[in-house]
Design a protein around this motif. Structure first.
Motif, PDB file in Angstrom:
ATOM      1  N   GLY A  22      38.693 -32.211  35.861  1.00  0.00           N
ATOM      2  CA  GLY A  22      38.299 -31.343  35.304  1.00  0.00           C
ATOM      3  C   GLY A  22      39.498 -29.984  35.881  1.00  0.00           C
ATOM      4  O   GLY A  22      40.434 -29.077  34.889  1.00  0.00           O
ATOM      5  N   TYR A  55      42.133 -24.294  21.771  1.00  0.00           N
ATOM      6  CA  TYR A  55      41.747 -24.755  22.433  1.00  0.00           C
ATOM      7  C   TYR A  55      40.109 -25.691  22.769  1.00  0.00           C
ATOM      8  O   TYR A  55      38.722 -26.259  22.714  1.00  0.00           O
ATOM      9  CB  TYR A  55      41.679 -24.368  24.344  1.00  0.00           C
ATOM     10  CG  TYR A  55      41.480 -25.365  25.304  1.00  0.00           C
ATOM     11  CD1 TYR A  55      41.925 -27.004  25.635  1.00  0.00           C
ATOM     12  CD2 TYR A  55      39.841 -24.871  25.989  1.00  0.00           C
ATOM     13  CE1 TYR A  55      40.923 -26.946  27.196  1.00  0.00           C
ATOM     14  CE2 TYR A  55      39.581 -25.460  26.963  1.00  0.00           C
ATOM     15  CZ  TYR A  55      39.939 -27.166  27.551  1.00  0.00           C
ATOM     16  OH  TYR A  55      39.315 -27.694  28.499  1.00  0.00           O
ATOM     17  N   ILE A  56      39.582 -23.820  22.455  1.00  0.00           N
ATOM     18  CA  ILE A  56      37.943 -24.191  22.539  1.00  0.00           C
ATOM     19  C   ILE A  56      37.866 -24.474  20.811  1.00  0.00           C
ATOM     20  O   ILE A  56      36.545 -25.892  21.459  1.00  0.00           O
ATOM     21  CB  ILE A  56      37.268 -22.325  22.646  1.00  0.00           C
ATOM     22  CG1 ILE A  56      37.627 -21.976  23.764  1.00  0.00           C
ATOM     23  CG2 ILE A  56      35.894 -22.867  22.760  1.00  0.00           C
ATOM     24  CD1 ILE A  56      37.224 -21.127  24.485  1.00  0.00           C
ATOM     25  N   GLN A 112      37.973 -28.933  21.545  1.00  0.00           N
ATOM     26  CA  GLN A 112      36.836 -29.123  22.047  1.00  0.00           C
ATOM     27  C   GLN A 112      35.950 -29.085  21.163  1.00  0.00           C
ATOM     28  O   GLN A 112      34.808 -30.227  21.215  1.00  0.00           O
ATOM     29  CB  GLN A 112      36.729 -28.062  23.245  1.00  0.00           C
ATOM     30  CG  GLN A 112      37.958 -28.995  24.283  1.00  0.00           C
ATOM     31  CD  GLN A 112      37.958 -29.941  25.509  1.00  0.00           C
ATOM     32  OE1 GLN A 112      37.846 -31.303  23.936  1.00  0.00           O
ATOM     33  NE2 GLN A 112      38.192 -30.015  26.947  1.00  0.00           N
ATOM     34  N   MET A 113      35.730 -28.146  20.285  1.00  0.00           N
ATOM     35  CA  MET A 113      34.082 -28.152  20.116  1.00  0.00           C
ATOM     36  C   MET A 113      34.049 -29.472  18.857  1.00  0.00           C
ATOM     37  O   MET A 113      32.737 -29.280  18.259  1.00  0.00           O
ATOM     38  CB  MET A 113      33.789 -26.276  19.669  1.00  0.00           C
ATOM     39  CG  MET A 113      33.630 -25.862  21.029  1.00  0.00           C
ATOM     40  SD  MET A 113      32.853 -24.216  20.847  1.00  0.00           S
ATOM     41  CE  MET A 113      31.960 -23.784  20.447  1.00  0.00           C
ATOM     42  N   LEU A 123      43.228 -30.657  34.020  1.00  0.00           N
ATOM     43  CA  LEU A 123      43.196 -30.039  33.083  1.00  0.00           C
ATOM     44  C   LEU A 123      42.963 -27.951  32.973  1.00  0.00           C
ATOM     45  O   LEU A 123      43.730 -27.913  32.438  1.00  0.00           O
ATOM     46  CB  LEU A 123      41.559 -30.362  32.129  1.00  0.00           C
ATOM     47  CG  LEU A 123      41.939 -30.370  30.671  1.00  0.00           C
ATOM     48  CD1 LEU A 123      42.766 -30.421  29.780  1.00  0.00           C
ATOM     49  CD2 LEU A 123      40.515 -30.657  29.953  1.00  0.00           C
ATOM     50  N   ARG A 181      32.406 -32.351  17.765  1.00  0.00           N
ATOM     51  CA  ARG A 181      30.816 -33.218  18.029  1.00  0.00           C
ATOM     52  C   ARG A 181      30.166 -31.385  16.873  1.00  0.00           C
ATOM     53  O   ARG A 181      29.330 -32.275  16.809  1.00  0.00           O
ATOM     54  CB  ARG A 181      30.877 -31.808  19.536  1.00  0.00           C
ATOM     55  CG  ARG A 181      31.143 -33.078  20.705  1.00  0.00           C
ATOM     56  CD  ARG A 181      30.757 -32.490  22.032  1.00  0.00           C
ATOM     57  NE  ARG A 181      31.126 -33.446  23.390  1.00  0.00           N
ATOM     58  CZ  ARG A 181      32.141 -33.641  23.250  1.00  0.00           C
ATOM     59  NH1 ARG A 181      33.299 -32.952  22.797  1.00  0.00           N
ATOM     60  NH2 ARG A 181      32.462 -34.393  24.169  1.00  0.00           N
ATOM     61  N   ALA A 182      30.760 -30.924  16.541  1.00  0.00           N
ATOM     62  CA  ALA A 182      29.998 -30.053  15.764  1.00  0.00           C
ATOM     63  C   ALA A 182      30.076 -30.439  14.503  1.00  0.00           C
ATOM     64  O   ALA A 182      29.019 -30.461  13.739  1.00  0.00           O
ATOM     65  CB  ALA A 182      31.314 -28.729  15.229  1.00  0.00           C
TER      66      ALA A 182
END
Lengths: 251, 316
Positions: free
Chosen positions: A53, A169-170, A173-174, A56, A177-178
């Protein structure tokens, strides 16, 4: 173009922000030494997760702090006019800046990566080969973000460029999964809308090899190769779009 | 910096509950919202879970958010075996919600299909907490079909199907948990449960000897030593450091540890009554008795357990 790459790299590597970020990165990798005893027997797992982590997160910080200023400084201090009078196209100039930034990220991530791998190899008592692949995965994730930040730098100031990169970026990543969640709840319309965004935002999960690092679960070679080629293609497209915008920009 | 240090040192610690966990997102949405944190998110939740568990244990809390925090953790990292193991034991044992533990483990059954841990611990909860041997046997058997299942899982499956005495099977499960974990808290819980089971085993043994003595002699013994060697071989050592005593009013042997627990519970209930009279309501948690100055400290539970505090009363 070689000159632009080297200049961009030298400029970034000399930035004092880089040293500060690197120092924090190293401190965070070793932070598991302090937090480890509180994890009820999960010290190694914590060291692996925090270490990966950190590479990154601090890579992202370098991209935000340095990447956004790379182009802005040249435009603000008007040094780019000198460069562009030479036999170099605007596209080559942008590509040079992107490669220079990529080299900076590569060097810093490799430094953090080697420290991380040595640290967990010492903790576990054996060389952690899976960690190499996990670190390479993170470097490719950061490569995509380099493309994004260069694109942002062509039309936004450093502050807005940073916000734009964080936002991408956010969401990157989301969104995967969404989509799964929307499909699970049978909201197919939402899933379809999210799928459109999925084609625009970078999907960093293709390069997430944490499962291999933590659980030793094998990852198919095709997925690894796909992840690497996806990251390269995505970054190239971003730099190409950035080049096109910069070509039309009124300097 | 020195001024800040001196200033912060002068601030008294604030009495607080673990309410921040109430803001933890729940359900499948958590997988989406924690995604940007990358590999650090399961570690943050794991540390939060341990901290919450420790705080509630020390303060005699109700473990209200225990299920939620482990639900979140196993959603964002469905392969985290230790979270299923530790979570199911503390939710069922100290959180007293075996059904919730099973709910989380059943999701692990699907999301972590190669691990024997989720089916084994579903069997564990059915066997020890819900005493449903048929279901326990079914899940132990399912665990044996997954790779890496140790030999004792096969034995437990056989135990459950044969409805072997609960205590014998329970001691086996706890002793295996004790041997196979590096988690100190789990080790302590396993040891505590083994000791409790052994204590019950000894009491049963002594009381059987007592019944035979009374049947054959037609009177009650004056001292435990009268039973040796005809009715019992020797006086066993009480596992919690107490002693076994004949209680004529109950006409049975009892452990002084159990007597001590009864005394402490009576004391706490009395203080709860005092609290109610003083403030007009019962405290939310037992540690409010200390915080509001009704008692100086909560006496530690002689078995190392958490006091079962519900609706203004401590019950056994």
């Amino acid at each position: 173009m070689r000159e632009v790459i080297l200049n961009s790299y030298r400029e970034a590597i000399r930035d004092r922000v880089l040293l500060v970020v690197l120092a924090f990165g190293v401190a965070m990798i070793f932070s598991s030494l302090i937090i480890g005893p509180l994890t009820l027997g999960e010290e190694i797992r914590l060291a692996k997760d925090i270490g990966l982590g950190s590479i990154l997160f601090f890579g992202l910080l370098i991209i935000l702090f340095i990447g956004n200023r790379v182009l802005y400084r040249e435009l603000n201090e008007k040094t780019c006019y000198l460069i562009l009078t030479r036999p170099i196209t605007r596209f080559q100039f942008i590509a040079g800046k992107a490669i220079g930034l990529f080299l900076t990220i590569l060097v810093t991530s490799l430094i953090l990566g080697i420290i991380f791998i040595s640290y967990i190899s010492l903790l576990t008592g054996s060389l952690q080969i899976t960690a190499f692949l996990a670190v390479i995965g993170v470097i490719f994730q950061l490569t995509m973000l380099v493309g994004i930040v260069i694109l942002a730098a062509t039309f936004l100031n450093p502050f807005l460029g940073s916000l734009f990169t964080i936002f991408v970026y956010i969401f990157g990543q989301m969104i995967p999964r969404a989509i799964l969640l929307a499909k699970f709840y049978k909201h197919l319309a939402i899933a379809r809308i999210l799928s459109i965004f999925h084609y625009i935002f970078p999907d960093l999960t293709y390069l997430d090899f944490r499962e291999l690092l933590i659980y030793n679960n094998p990852i198919p070679l095709e997925r690894i190769l796909f992840g690497f080629s996806y990251a390269i293609c995505y970054s190239l497209v971003m730099v190409l779009v950035a080049g096109l915008i910069f070509e039309r920009k009124d300097l | 910096m020195l001024a800040t240090f001196l200033f912060q040192r002068s601030i008294p610690p604030i009495y607080h509950h673990s309410e921040p966990l109430a803001f933890l997102p729940s359900g499948p949405m958590v997988e989406v919202t924690t995604a940007p944190l990358g590999p650090i998110s399961p570690e943050i939740i794991w540390l939060a879970a341990i901290q919450y568990y420790g705080e509630e244990k020390i303060s005699g809390g109700k473990f209200e958010f225990l299920t939620q925090v482990f639900d979140v953790l196993t959603r964002i990292d469905p392969l985290f075996d230790h979270a299923y193991q530790f979570g199911s034991i503390v939710i069922a044992d100290e959180g007293r919600s075996p059904e919730q533990a099973i709910r989380i483990l059943k999701r692990g059954l699907v999301k972590n299909p190669s691990s024997w841990i989720p089916p084994f611990y579903i069997g564990f909860v059915f066997y020890i907490h819900l005493r449903d041997f048929a279901k326990a046997g079914k899940y132990f058997e399912l665990a044996t079909r997954r790779s890496g299942a140790p030999e004792y899982v096969y034995r437990l499956a056989a135990f459950a199907y044969k409805k072997v005495r609960l205590r014998k099977g329970s001691i086996l499960i706890w002793s295996k948990i004790y041997q196979n974990t590096d988690n100190q808290t789990l080790k302590e819980a396993a040891l505590r449960n083994i000791r409790c089971l052994i204590l019950e085993e000894y009491l049963e043994y002594l009381n059987k000897g007592l019944q035979r003595f009374e049947r054959e002699k037609g009177r009650k013994p004056e001292h435990i030593s009268e039973l040796i060697p005809e009715y019992i071989d020797s006086i066993p050592t009480e596992p919690f450091g107490g002693a076994f005593k004949y209680d004529s009013s109950r006409d049975s042997f009892i452990s002084t540890t159990y007597l001590q627990i009864e005394k402490i519970i009576a004391y706490l209930n009395n203080k709860l009554h005092v609290f109610k009279q003083k403030f007009g309501y019962y405290p939310e948690r037992l540690d409010e008795l200390v915080a509001k100055g009704v008692i100086d400290f909560i006496p530690p539970h002689p078995l190392g357990r958490i006091y079962n505090y519900r609706f203004g009363r401590v019950i056994r």
